[in-house]
Design a protein around this motif. Structure first.
Motif, PDB file in Angstrom:
ATOM      1  N   HIS A 270       0.832  -1.207   0.000  1.00 51.04           N
ATOM      2  CA  HIS A 270       0.000   0.000   0.000  1.00 51.04           C
ATOM      3  C   HIS A 270       0.868   1.259   0.000  1.00 51.04           C
TER       4      HIS A 270
ATOM      5  N   ILE B 167      -6.459  -4.155   7.764  1.00 47.36           N
ATOM      6  CA  ILE B 167      -7.088  -5.108   6.849  1.00 47.36           C
ATOM      7  C   ILE B 167      -6.152  -5.562   5.740  1.00 47.36           C
ATOM      8  N   GLU B 168      -5.232  -4.680   5.309  1.00 50.41           N
ATOM      9  CA  GLU B 168      -4.362  -5.075   4.200  1.00 50.41           C
ATOM     10  C   GLU B 168      -3.387  -6.182   4.590  1.00 50.41           C
TER      11      GLU B 168
ATOM     12  N   ASN C 274     -10.115 -11.459  11.467  1.00 46.64           N
ATOM     13  CA  ASN C 274     -10.065 -10.042  11.807  1.00 46.64           C
ATOM     14  C   ASN C 274     -10.163  -9.886  13.322  1.00 46.64           C
TER      15      ASN C 274
ATOM     16  N   TYR D  93     -15.831   3.860   9.814  1.00 48.30           N
ATOM     17  CA  TYR D  93     -16.424   2.525   9.963  1.00 48.30           C
ATOM     18  C   TYR D  93     -16.756   2.242  11.421  1.00 48.30           C
TER      19      TYR D  93
ATOM     20  N   ALA E 138      -6.567   3.499  -0.452  1.00 42.21           N
ATOM     21  CA  ALA E 138      -7.166   2.498   0.433  1.00 42.21           C
ATOM     22  C   ALA E 138      -8.605   2.212   0.042  1.00 42.21           C
ATOM     23  N   THR E 139      -9.360   3.242  -0.353  1.00 39.65           N
ATOM     24  CA  THR E 139     -10.761   3.040  -0.732  1.00 39.65           C
ATOM     25  C   THR E 139     -10.862   2.276  -2.043  1.00 39.65           C
TER      26      THR E 139
ATOM     27  N   ARG F 204      -8.685   0.301  -3.309  1.00 42.43           N
ATOM     28  CA  ARG F 204      -8.207  -1.075  -3.113  1.00 42.43           C
ATOM     29  C   ARG F 204      -9.343  -1.976  -2.622  1.00 42.43           C
ATOM     30  N   SER F 205     -10.258  -1.388  -1.877  1.00 42.87           N
ATOM     31  CA  SER F 205     -11.349  -2.204  -1.317  1.00 42.87           C
ATOM     32  C   SER F 205     -12.446  -2.508  -2.340  1.00 42.87           C
TER      33      SER F 205
ATOM     34  N   GLU G 120     -14.328  -4.182  -5.427  1.00 52.69           N
ATOM     35  CA  GLU G 120     -14.205  -5.460  -6.120  1.00 52.69           C
ATOM     36  C   GLU G 120     -13.996  -5.250  -7.619  1.00 52.69           C
TER      37      GLU G 120
END
Length: 747
Positions: free
Chosen positions: A526, A567-568, A575, A624, A668-669, A671-672, A674
């Motif tokens: 990242h 999370i990465e 988790n 979140y 980061a966003t 990357r999440s 799909e």
């Protein structure tokens, strides 16, 4: 006047705890010293620094090295004076024109000698001559009436005469009758009186005559002629002799007026100048110093006629003026030139100034050519470490001081100021060691040209100017070597951010980045991606692209402490936040900023990168877990404190920190997602820009709104380019199933 800089930042650094383990290195002695400097109250530090700098520069610039040489320490600096013997050959280090006292004095003596004597009429001379003549005749009368022999009387008359009197004339004065003697006296006095009334009598050396003035020889001739032919021969002869001998000039030289006229004539003569060419042998070993040689030595600064204490007082006043200008400059432009680590930068600036002044004093003390003083090396070091604005001020100050050290050599001051000032703006864009080497070589060539040109201006011949140009070239090479050797040492010692240091830190093989790769590989990936985005965005708005990239590499190093909570790094793992409350999860996430600051400082990263680590989240909300806490509060009825879900690193201040914050959140966003598409990425970029603007995250940042949108466009283009089109590969068929028909994507 408010002292430049503040204390809050230094105290914040000091308050940061440091652990010692395999990952956290203990601070060294230099780091502890620098931290102590940053903790010192600013006003006290600046006053102490100003006093110490003023005292050291005054002593180094104005010191008299002769007492040291008398102790046998170093090379003896001979104190030349009239009559001293030279211990070594002395060459002119520069061309000078000076007042030649010997030739000037000779010219003034010649001018004074050419002035004719000034005469005046002395009214007392006739009466004095008359009184002297009457006295003589009275003595003659007494001698004639004495009872001695005639020869004895003649001898007494000769003795009484105030001038040379022939013996025959003395015998006549003794033997003539009384009436004839009285007639001689009357005619003599009358003859003298008539002459003085008729004209003035001057000495025989009178060069300019006038009708009213005759010379003494002419006057005696007139007296002889005036004796008359009617007078008996013996009487006439005595009148003629006595008149001529009693005669005295009454037109005499006025000594005071003559001396005044000669002084005025001498004062009108301008000083006669002589010149010494650069490289000329002024004094040979064993030669005795005469007035002419002493004048040459004084002109070259080799023989100082100034008292040491008066010279030291003058230097103290000059250094005081320099310190005043520096203080005003720093007070006026401190926000531009002292953005970070103000105290440390000023300490380094003072230390380098004192160090290179001591080097200049050593060059002169050991009789080395002053044009070899490596001030350009100081310029190269200072420009990279302190910035061009502050360095140019120090170059001007040091050039003036070095000129004073070099026997008040104005040409030396001009040479060092031009070449070192050129070095400031040549090195300012050097981004690598090779760039620094090329810039240093170019500075050496410029130094040679400037020294050659200044030598020609100073009156040196072509051969001597070429030799001085060689010294300038040597100065450039010496400065380059000093800069290349000292720069890495000072970078690491004072922990300054330079382009070369950034290049070293950008190496993925850096031990700290390797720790990040091994312990948090997802965070490492990242960070590399954020670095590319930030660099592309920084180039778009002409910010420091290298700093943005390196700051991105290290912005998440705090995640090394607890990598599995991000999370990465949870690929194939459970988790841990599923078993934690939202408040505790947010606290753990916030912790990585503080841990990153501690790690960065324990590894000695520059303060600019530490600030990016601290500010890369600003005070944004951890959305979140905040929403999760709100959902739980609706069931439990407990209030949610929003500040528990915001980062506490502070708002971004620099452009690079703002770029890293935006690139980090966007990457980061995205990357999440799909199935990221250009439209979805564009929406995410705009959403992040608007939310951070509305949340006030850019309120203290140097970025303008236009630049923020340009950064967003650059990040969008880079993200789309990185992702590109994706092909969905079919799942592998179980054994025994028929192979599907080939498609265009399977070829």
């Amino acid at each position: 006047m408010r002292p430049f800089g503040g204390r809050a930042r230094g105290r914040a650094r000091a308050a940061t705890p440091r652990r010692t383990d395999a990952l956290h290195r203990p601070p060294g002695a230099v780091e502890r010293f620098m931290a102590r400097i940053e903790r010192t109250p600013r006003r006290r530090l600046y006053v102490i620094l100003a006093v110490v700098t003023w005292l050291c520069l005054t002593l180094l610039v104005g010191m008299d090295t002769r007492p040291i040489a008398s102790l046998g320490l170093g090379t003896s600096v001979q104190d030349y004076h009239l009559g001293s013997v030279a211990k070594s050959d002395v060459y002119a280090q520069r061309s000078v024109t000076y007042e030649d006292p010997v030739r000037t004095e000779a010219a003034r003596q010649q001018a004074a000698a050419s002035v004719q004597p000034v005469y005046r009429l002395d009214d007392k001379v006739p009466s004095e001559v008359e009184a002297k003549a009457r006295g003589f005749f009275e003595q003659v009368g007494e001698i004639r009436s004495s009872h001695v022999s005639e020869d004895r009387k003649v001898s007494k008359v000769l003795d009484a005469a105030p001038f040379y009197l022939p013996r025959s004339a003395a015998r006549s004065l003794v033997s003539v009758s009384g009436s004839d003697l009285r007639r001689v006296e009357r005619d003599t006095l009358q003859n003298l009186s008539d002459l003085y009334r008729a004209t003035a009598v001057a000495g025989s050396n009178l060069q300019e005559t006038s009708p009213s003035v005759i010379t003494l020889s002419d006057a005696r001739l007139r007296l002889s002629q005036a004796a008359g032919h009617e007078t008996p021969g013996e009487v006439r002869s005595l009148v003629s002799i006595l008149s001529r001998d009693f005669l005295q000039p009454n037109y005499v030289v006025d000594n005071a007026a003559t001396e005044k006229a000669r002084r005025q004539a001498a004062s009108r003569v301008r000083p006669v100048t002589s010149s010494v060419q650069q490289g000329e042998l002024v004094l040979s070993r064993g030669e005795v110093v005469d007035r002419e040689k002493l004048a040459e030595l004084k002109a070259l600064g080799k023989a100082d006629s100034t008292k040491p204490w008066t010279a030291l007082l003058g230097v103290a006043l000059v250094v005081s003026a320099e310190m005043g200008v520096a203080w005003y400059f720093l007070e006026r432009f401190r926000r531009r030139i002292l953005k970070t680590k103000a105290a440390t930068r000023l300490v380094l600036a003072s230390a380098l100034t004192i160090l290179f002044t001591a080097v200049a004093r050593a060059f002169v003390y050991f009789s080395l050519n002053p044009y070899l003083i490596p001030l350009a090396g100081f310029s190269i070091l200072g420009t990279i470490l302190l910035g061009p604005r502050l360095m140019f001020l120090l170059v001007v100050i040091c050039s003036v001081n070095f000129g004073i050290i070099g026997q008040n050599d104005d040409l030396l001051t001009a040479t060092l100021m031009l070449s070192s000032g050129f070095a400031v703006y040549t090195v300012v864009r050097a981004d690598s060691r090779m760039d620094l080497l090329r810039a240093g070589l170019f500075v050496a060539v410029v130094m040679a040209v400037v020294t050659f040109a200044v030598s020609l201006i100073g009156g040196a011949g072509l051969h001597v100017a070429l030799r001085q140009g060689g010294y300038g070239l040597g100065n450039g090479f010496l400065s380059l070597m000093i800069a290349m050797v000292m720069l890495p040492l000072l970078e690491s010692t004072f922990n300054f951010l330079t382009p070369m240091r950034l290049l070293e830190l950008s190496d993925p093989g850096h031990p700290l980045l390797q720790q990040l790769l091994r312990r948090a590989p997802g965070t490492f990936s990242h960070s590399m991606q954020v670095g590319n985005l930030a660099e592309n965005a920084a180039e778009r708005i002409e910010a420091n692209a290298l700093l943005a990239r390196v700051g991105s590499y290290y912005h998440d190093i705090g995640k090394i402490e607890h990598p599995l909570y991000f999370i990465e790094n949870q690929i194939g793992r459970s988790n841990p936040h599923e078993n934690l409350s939202p408040t505790l999860s947010a606290k753990i996430l916030r912790r990585h900023v503080k841990d990153g600051i501690e790690l960065a400082r324990s590894w000695g990263l520059p303060e600019e990168i530490v600030e990016i680590i601290a500010q890369h989240h600003g005070t944004t909300r951890i959305e979140y877990f905040y929403r999760k806490a709100l959902e739980e509060s609706q069931r439990s009825g407990e209030a949610v404190n929003e500040s528990d879900f915001r980062y506490h690193g502070g708002l971004p201040r620099s452009k690079e920190a703002g770029i890293v914050m935006l690139a980090d959140s966007v990457e980061a966003t995205v990357r999440s997602l799909e199935k990221p598409t250009p439209k979805r990425i564009e929406d995410i970029v705009n959403q992040h820009i608007n939310s951070k603007l509305n949340d006030g995250q850019f309120d203290r940042c140097e970025l303008t709104v236009r630049e923020i949108h340009e950064v967003g466009d650059a990040i969008l283009e880079a993200m789309i380019g990185f992702l590109g089109p994706r092909i969905e590969y079919p799942e592998a068929l179980p054994p025994g199933k028929p192979k599907p028909e080939p498609t265009k994507y399977s070829k």
